[in-house]
Motif scaffolding. Sequence first.
Motif, mmCIF file in Angstrom:
data_model
loop_
_atom_site.group_PDB
_atom_site.id
_atom_site.type_symbol
_atom_site.label_atom_id
_atom_site.label_comp_id
_atom_site.label_asym_id
_atom_site.label_seq_id
_atom_site.Cartn_x
_atom_site.Cartn_y
_atom_site.Cartn_z
ATOM 1 N N SER A 67 0.866 -1.184 0.000
ATOM 2 C CA SER A 67 0.000 0.000 0.000
ATOM 3 C C SER A 67 0.900 1.230 0.000
ATOM 4 N N GLY A 68 0.304 2.375 -0.233
ATOM 5 C CA GLY A 68 1.073 3.622 -0.151
ATOM 6 C C GLY A 68 1.618 3.828 1.249
ATOM 7 N N MET A 69 0.818 3.500 2.262
ATOM 8 C CA MET A 69 1.277 3.662 3.642
ATOM 9 C C MET A 69 2.428 2.708 3.969
ATOM 10 N N TYR A 92 -0.321 14.009 3.698
ATOM 11 C CA TYR A 92 -1.415 13.043 3.849
ATOM 12 C C TYR A 92 -1.632 12.679 5.321
ATOM 13 N N GLU A 134 4.639 16.917 0.261
ATOM 14 C CA GLU A 134 3.686 16.350 -0.691
ATOM 15 C C GLU A 134 3.189 17.507 -1.546
ATOM 16 N N ASP A 163 6.052 12.944 -1.644
ATOM 17 C CA ASP A 163 4.870 12.141 -1.953
ATOM 18 C C ASP A 163 4.261 12.769 -3.199
ATOM 19 N N THR A 165 1.966 11.427 -5.273
ATOM 20 C CA THR A 165 0.764 10.678 -5.660
ATOM 21 C C THR A 165 -0.147 11.472 -6.601
ATOM 22 N N PHE A 166 -0.314 12.781 -6.342
ATOM 23 C CA PHE A 166 -1.242 13.580 -7.166
ATOM 24 C C PHE A 166 -0.660 13.882 -8.549
ATOM 25 N N SER A 185 1.180 6.527 -3.565
ATOM 26 C CA SER A 185 0.118 5.569 -3.355
ATOM 27 C C SER A 185 -0.288 5.117 -4.754
ATOM 28 N N THR A 187 -2.304 3.007 -5.378
ATOM 29 C CA THR A 187 -3.746 2.815 -5.263
ATOM 30 C C THR A 187 -4.511 3.854 -6.097
ATOM 31 N N LYS A 188 -3.896 5.004 -6.296
ATOM 32 C CA LYS A 188 -4.596 6.140 -6.904
ATOM 33 C C LYS A 188 -4.383 6.144 -8.424
ATOM 34 N N LEU A 197 -4.865 -1.916 -3.931
ATOM 35 C CA LEU A 197 -4.086 -1.132 -2.964
ATOM 36 C C LEU A 197 -2.627 -1.458 -3.212
ATOM 37 N N MET A 198 -1.842 -0.436 -3.477
ATOM 38 C CA MET A 198 -0.412 -0.662 -3.660
ATOM 39 C C MET A 198 0.351 0.638 -3.468
ATOM 40 N N LEU A 316 -9.044 8.714 -4.825
ATOM 41 C CA LEU A 316 -8.873 9.563 -6.003
ATOM 42 C C LEU A 316 -8.103 8.805 -7.068
#
Length: 367
Positions: A67-69, A92, A134, A163, A165-166, A185, A187-188, A197-198, A316
């Motif tokens: 997961s991202g976490m 986050y 982030e 981070d 992710t966006f 993440s 996941t997004k 989830l990754m 997202l």
Amino acid sequence: MSRKPDTLAVTLGRPDGPGAPLNQPPVLASTFHYGGADYGRFGTDSHAAFETTIGALEGGTAVSFSSGMAAAAAVIEQVPVGGRVVIASTVYHGVTTLLSDLTDMGRLSRTVVDATDLDAVRAATQGASMVWIETPSNPLIEMLDVSAIAKIATAEGIPLVVDSTFATPVLMQPLALGAQIVVHSATKYIGGHSDLLMGVAITNDEATAEALVRQRSYRGAVPSGFDSFLALRGVRTLPLRLRRASASAAVIAERLAAHPAVTRVYYPGLASDPGHELAKKQMSEYGGMLSFCVASEDDAEEVLGAAELVVSATSLGGVETTGERRNRWNEGAPTGLIRLSVGIEDVDDIWADLKQALDRLPHASGG
Ligand SMILES: *Cc1c(COP(=O)(O)O)cnc(C)c1O
């Protein structure tokens, strides 16, 4: 001739040779005959295919996590015992929570800074072990100056973690801007279909890459073969999806800004946005995430309730447009703020749905 990122997203991470499948099939095995992979926790061809591809897009060595976490936690574990992490106030909430738990345990300490203030970052970084930012941030889609903050961290001899992710590697490459570690993440946007989830961490420092593999091997946060397969399938269309979402978000942001029930729009693609110049400098496009405010919490709930195409959901980066009233997470966001993850549907359909919902609000002008 070196290939362009859109080509690499399609061509890398594939088996080759006569009779080989075009795609790396999901490796659904824990145990292997001696002489090769040995055991699934140490990584399989499914992990390697995804990591080769996303690593090339970011310009470093990638290590994938469940997961991202899990990726974030493995990176934070690189901080020595008693070390201090400088984090931007907009990171986050999961990362903030983890760092605050680790602080309570006495494992490390943290300093929260407004990272738009470079003097504050410089002051906080003295004697720290890691800087974590982030950008674009959640939920105000705020821009932070990655290369300026990287310079500050480098001068202190410590890594900057971004981070991203966006943005994804399609819109920004933090390693090229001076960061040492990028976290996503997956996941997004990378997965892109709201079905896995990754997470992944990418670094240009080989010792860090080895330490992250070791973290994954012995903490055990390994992604499944099937999720790795789905994530790589997501990467194949990531550039297309991101650019479509980005183009649509720009249109939606303009139209929202002109709607009488909307009091504020947060989108770095708008020329009036405080992050516009910085976004232009460090990103190739402005992305698919935007936020906007209506007058109150009740109005925001009404808009989301009346929307039919826009799915009310957290998370997202999927093909579908999702929206949520971010203050339900108690992030200190304005109460009437709705965060939108603009998907790849027809932009006029997305706007028609938002408009019919916004038009119900009493604040909308009658005309
Ligand atoms: C979702 C998210 C994370 C956490 O990732 P998971 O895959 O949910 O563990 C970290 N950072 C950002 C910016 C995110 O949006």
